[in-house]
Design a protein around this motif. Structure first.
Motif, PDB file in Angstrom:
ATOM      1  N   PHE A  39       0.821  -1.178   0.019  1.00  0.00           N
ATOM      2  CA  PHE A  39      -0.029   0.009   0.035  1.00  0.00           C
ATOM      3  C   PHE A  39       0.888   1.246   0.037  1.00  0.00           C
ATOM      4  N   ARG A  40       0.236   2.264  -0.667  1.00  0.00           N
ATOM      5  CA  ARG A  40       1.081   3.724  -0.577  1.00  0.00           C
ATOM      6  C   ARG A  40       0.895   4.369   0.773  1.00  0.00           C
ATOM      7  N   GLN A  41      -0.226   3.936   1.597  1.00  0.00           N
ATOM      8  CA  GLN A  41      -0.556   4.370   2.900  1.00  0.00           C
ATOM      9  C   GLN A  41      -0.887   3.375   3.684  1.00  0.00           C
ATOM     10  N   PHE A  42      -0.069   3.296   4.897  1.00  0.00           N
ATOM     11  CA  PHE A  42      -0.363   2.331   6.080  1.00  0.00           C
ATOM     12  C   PHE A  42       0.126   2.584   7.151  1.00  0.00           C
ATOM     13  N   MET A  43      -0.411   1.971   8.260  1.00  0.00           N
ATOM     14  CA  MET A  43      -0.212   2.325   9.529  1.00  0.00           C
ATOM     15  C   MET A  43       0.846   1.397  10.260  1.00  0.00           C
ATOM     16  N   GLN A  44       1.633   2.129  10.904  1.00  0.00           N
ATOM     17  CA  GLN A  44       2.699   1.172  11.779  1.00  0.00           C
ATOM     18  C   GLN A  44       2.546   1.642  13.348  1.00  0.00           C
ATOM     19  N   PHE A  45       3.087   0.508  14.438  1.00  0.00           N
ATOM     20  CA  PHE A  45       3.136   0.950  15.478  1.00  0.00           C
ATOM     21  C   PHE A  45       4.436   0.559  16.056  1.00  0.00           C
ATOM     22  N   ASP A  46       5.365   1.456  16.513  1.00  0.00           N
ATOM     23  CA  ASP A  46       6.498   1.468  16.804  1.00  0.00           C
ATOM     24  C   ASP A  46       6.851   1.492  18.095  1.00  0.00           C
ATOM     25  N   ALA A  47       8.151   0.969  18.583  1.00  0.00           N
ATOM     26  CA  ALA A  47       8.667   1.102  20.060  1.00  0.00           C
ATOM     27  C   ALA A  47      10.078   1.216  19.753  1.00  0.00           C
ATOM     28  N   ASP A  48      10.790   2.423  20.446  1.00  0.00           N
ATOM     29  CA  ASP A  48      12.162   2.322  20.309  1.00  0.00           C
ATOM     30  C   ASP A  48      12.936   2.907  21.571  1.00  0.00           C
ATOM     31  N   THR A  49      13.987   2.572  21.711  1.00  0.00           N
ATOM     32  CA  THR A  49      15.075   2.502  22.903  1.00  0.00           C
ATOM     33  C   THR A  49      16.181   3.486  22.207  1.00  0.00           C
ATOM     34  N   VAL A  50      16.403   4.543  22.815  1.00  0.00           N
ATOM     35  CA  VAL A  50      17.362   5.427  21.960  1.00  0.00           C
ATOM     36  C   VAL A  50      18.392   5.729  23.364  1.00  0.00           C
ATOM     37  N   GLY A  51      19.624   5.552  23.232  1.00  0.00           N
ATOM     38  CA  GLY A  51      20.722   5.701  24.252  1.00  0.00           C
ATOM     39  C   GLY A  51      21.369   4.591  25.000  1.00  0.00           C
ATOM     40  N   ALA A  52      20.709   3.246  24.353  1.00  0.00           N
ATOM     41  CA  ALA A  52      21.325   2.231  24.981  1.00  0.00           C
ATOM     42  C   ALA A  52      22.040   1.335  23.909  1.00  0.00           C
ATOM     43  N   ALA A  53      23.240   1.134  24.459  1.00  0.00           N
ATOM     44  CA  ALA A  53      24.188   0.441  23.467  1.00  0.00           C
ATOM     45  C   ALA A  53      24.261  -1.091  23.707  1.00  0.00           C
ATOM     46  N   SER A  54      23.754  -1.523  24.824  1.00  0.00           N
ATOM     47  CA  SER A  54      23.690  -3.088  24.882  1.00  0.00           C
ATOM     48  C   SER A  54      22.885  -3.625  24.254  1.00  0.00           C
ATOM     49  N   VAL A  55      23.269  -4.862  23.615  1.00  0.00           N
ATOM     50  CA  VAL A  55      22.290  -5.836  22.690  1.00  0.00           C
ATOM     51  C   VAL A  55      21.228  -6.313  23.772  1.00  0.00           C
ATOM     52  N   ALA A  56      21.106  -5.995  25.082  1.00  0.00           N
ATOM     53  CA  ALA A  56      19.952  -6.209  25.900  1.00  0.00           C
ATOM     54  C   ALA A  56      18.869  -5.503  25.659  1.00  0.00           C
ATOM     55  N   ALA A  57      19.307  -4.494  24.922  1.00  0.00           N
ATOM     56  CA  ALA A  57      18.075  -3.599  24.555  1.00  0.00           C
ATOM     57  C   ALA A  57      17.201  -4.427  23.022  1.00  0.00           C
ATOM     58  N   ASP A  58      18.138  -4.975  22.218  1.00  0.00           N
ATOM     59  CA  ASP A  58      17.687  -5.523  20.949  1.00  0.00           C
ATOM     60  C   ASP A  58      16.809  -6.915  21.534  1.00  0.00           C
ATOM     61  N   ALA A  59      17.565  -7.440  22.548  1.00  0.00           N
ATOM     62  CA  ALA A  59      16.898  -8.883  22.946  1.00  0.00           C
ATOM     63  C   ALA A  59      15.529  -8.430  23.713  1.00  0.00           C
ATOM     64  N   GLU A  60      15.364  -7.345  24.153  1.00  0.00           N
ATOM     65  CA  GLU A  60      14.233  -6.761  24.923  1.00  0.00           C
ATOM     66  C   GLU A  60      13.056  -6.791  23.697  1.00  0.00           C
TER      67      GLU A  60
END
Length: 517
Positions: free
Chosen positions: A129-150
């Motif tokens: 689609f040219r228009q579609f909806m997303q729902f995001d969550a982000d963690t900024v300022g955490a270098a640990s891969v624990a943030a990716d695992a979370e």
């Protein structure tokens, strides 16, 4: 007034391709779904933020398009000061701008979520689609891969909260550093090969949709799709293509094998594909980036297992790429593995319904220094279709009931009817006055189409006795379905209507609404 017809051409009542209208049932179900996602994200400590649809084109960056003109892949236009503006193509690039602009006042790590429409200036097609909806969550300022695992754990938990059963989905994890190491191994390292490198990654990313042969064509000279359009390939040699194919072929062998330890040892321990000396390939590609990627995947897997998330929910899969160029580390994809049938009995696989990854350079574009960040995005429209297909309780029965309709049988008494509507609304009951010009039967049909539970009727007889009639439309429909005999039908329908004093209107309506939940 001039009633003559004009010769002006009639406007075309149709949508452009790649766009869709939504009715009240879909809107209500989507809102219920978004509420469940919001609850899941907030359980992990994320807070809401909202960014606008339009950003400066340079703020969004050239990560989606790969051509020189700014409106390739995105919808762009010039402002009155000649600066380029664009509709956002995802929710991550605007977040990076927001964090950079408000960096000093935000807590770090900064954890946020946001939902909204995004826009892609791409060729529309089935599921695109040219228009579609997303729902995001982000963690900024955490270098640990624990943030990716979370992020991976939250993705799994969110799918289950939405009614996707365990075993009907998988969160697949890879690392762009591993892929960058593979690119170096086939001689595509360095800034001068950025374009070809991106083409290779995008080809790998299409494996689930195009299969091995389709990917081979995109790695080599190119591929013509079903419509006849030609996509230029990466132009790899046969040996280079065999190398990349070996990586894809060996995805199953690699899954579950990263358990910790020395990175090169893990690479050498992968089972070879029978057609290729895969161990030799990994020895060849055991560069710094590759080793870092393998080590990070091992750390993620250790964290996941320690938290009780096994390979049945989250697993390592080297075929995961993610199409956007700004990813710099772990990448993940939420895939539905269940298979359902459409109305014609044909099998449907929904595939990816979300994904994300680490993008340590995106915020740094504004600050001159890298800021670690990772995020996960749900494709709301695609996931919504899947939830409807499996009759998830999140979307099943979410359709809004229509309001109580007060019929107008005597236009001279319209103020009296409006008083009934106001009384119901003041009591917190959704209600509307019929504003058309049709008779009683047509008004009742209108209430049926609105999905109303009941209608309020007052003719001259009821008015003279200070009463109103309540027609239980839901009960009437149930009774009517139980017989085909007209006499029986009329008798049963009468049971669905009763009269009460005007002073009892609100209580009677509430009783009917409560009867039907």
């Amino acid at each position: 007034m001039n009633d003559q017809k004009t010769n002006a051409p009639r406007a075309s009542a149709k949508l452009p391709r790649g766009l869709a209208d939504r009715g009240p049932a879909d809107i209500a179900a989507t809102e219920k779904m978004l509420a469940a996602i919001k609850e899941s994200y907030e359980l992990y400590g994320f807070e809401a933020v909202e960014t606008p649809f339009i950003e400066f084109t340079e703020a969004l960056g050239k990560f989606l398009p790969d051509q020189d003109r700014p409106n390739e892949g995105v919808f762009s236009f010039k402002d009155d000061d000649e600066s380029w503006l664009s509709l956002r193509y995802d929710l991550t690039a605007p977040l990076a701008r927001y964090v950079a602009e408000n960096f000093d006042r935000l807590p770090k790590p900064y954890r946020s979520y946001r939902a909204g429409y995004v826009f892609r200036n791409e060729k529309p097609g089935p599921g695109r689609f040219r228009q579609f909806m997303q729902f995001d969550a982000d963690t900024v300022g955490a270098a640990s891969v624990a943030a990716d695992a979370e992020m991976c754990m939250m993705a799994a938990d969110t799918l289950e909260r939405l009614g996707i059963k365990r075993g009907d989905y998988v969160i697949k994890v890879n690392n762009r550093k591993v892929l960058d190491g593979v690119m170096e191994a086939i001689g595509l390292g360095g800034a001068e090969n950025a374009g070809r490198r991106l083409t290779v990654l995008r080809a790998i990313d299409k494996f689930d949709r195009l299969g091995l042969e389709g990917v081979r064509h995109l790695l080599g000279p190119g591929r013509k799709d079903e419509s006849g359009d030609f996509t230029k390939g990466a132009g790899l040699s046969e040996d280079q293509t065999d190398f990349v194919v070996a990586v894809i072929h060996s995805a199953i062998a690699i899954q579950g094998k990263i358990v910790g330890g020395e990175a090169y040892g893990e690479a050498a321990a992968f089972a070879p594909h029978p057609q290729f000396p895969f161990n030799d390939y990994f020895v060849k590609s055991a560069n710094v980036k590759f080793a870092e990627g393998i080590s990070e995947l091992a750390q993620i897997k250790t964290i996941l297992h320690a938290s009780g998330y096994g390979d049945d929910r989250i697993r390592i899969d080297p075929s995961v790429v993610r199409g956007l160029e700004y990813y710099t580390g772990p990448v993940f994809e939420a895939e539905l593995t269940l298979e359902v049938q459409d109305e014609h009995g044909h099998p449907i696989r929904f595939g990816s319904v979300g994904g994300g990854g680490r993008y340590d350079g995106l915020v740094g574009r504004f600050r001159g220094e890298n800021v670690p960040a990772t995020g996960f995005s749900i494709g709301v429209s695609r996931l919504f279709s899947a939830l409807k297909a499996i009759s998830s309780p999140i979307v099943a029965g979410a359709a809004q009931r229509g309001p109580v309709v007060v019929l107008v049988l005597d236009k001279a008494e319209i103020a009296r009817y409006q008083g009934f509507v106001t009384e119901l609304r003041n009591a917190g009951v959704k209600a509307e006055l019929y504003l058309g010009s049709s008779g009683m039967n047509a008004q009742l049909k209108y209430a049926d189409k609105r999905g109303s539970i009941c209608a309020v009727i007052q003719g001259s007889n009821e008015r003279s006795s200070g009463e109103v009639a309540i027609r239980d439309l839901a009960l009437g429909a149930e009774l009517a379905a139980s017989t085909k005999d007209r006499a029986d039908y009329l008798e049963l329908r009468a049971k669905a209507q009763f009269s009460v004093k005007e002073t009892e209107l609100v209580a009677a309506v509430r009783d009917v609404l409560a009867r039907h939940g």
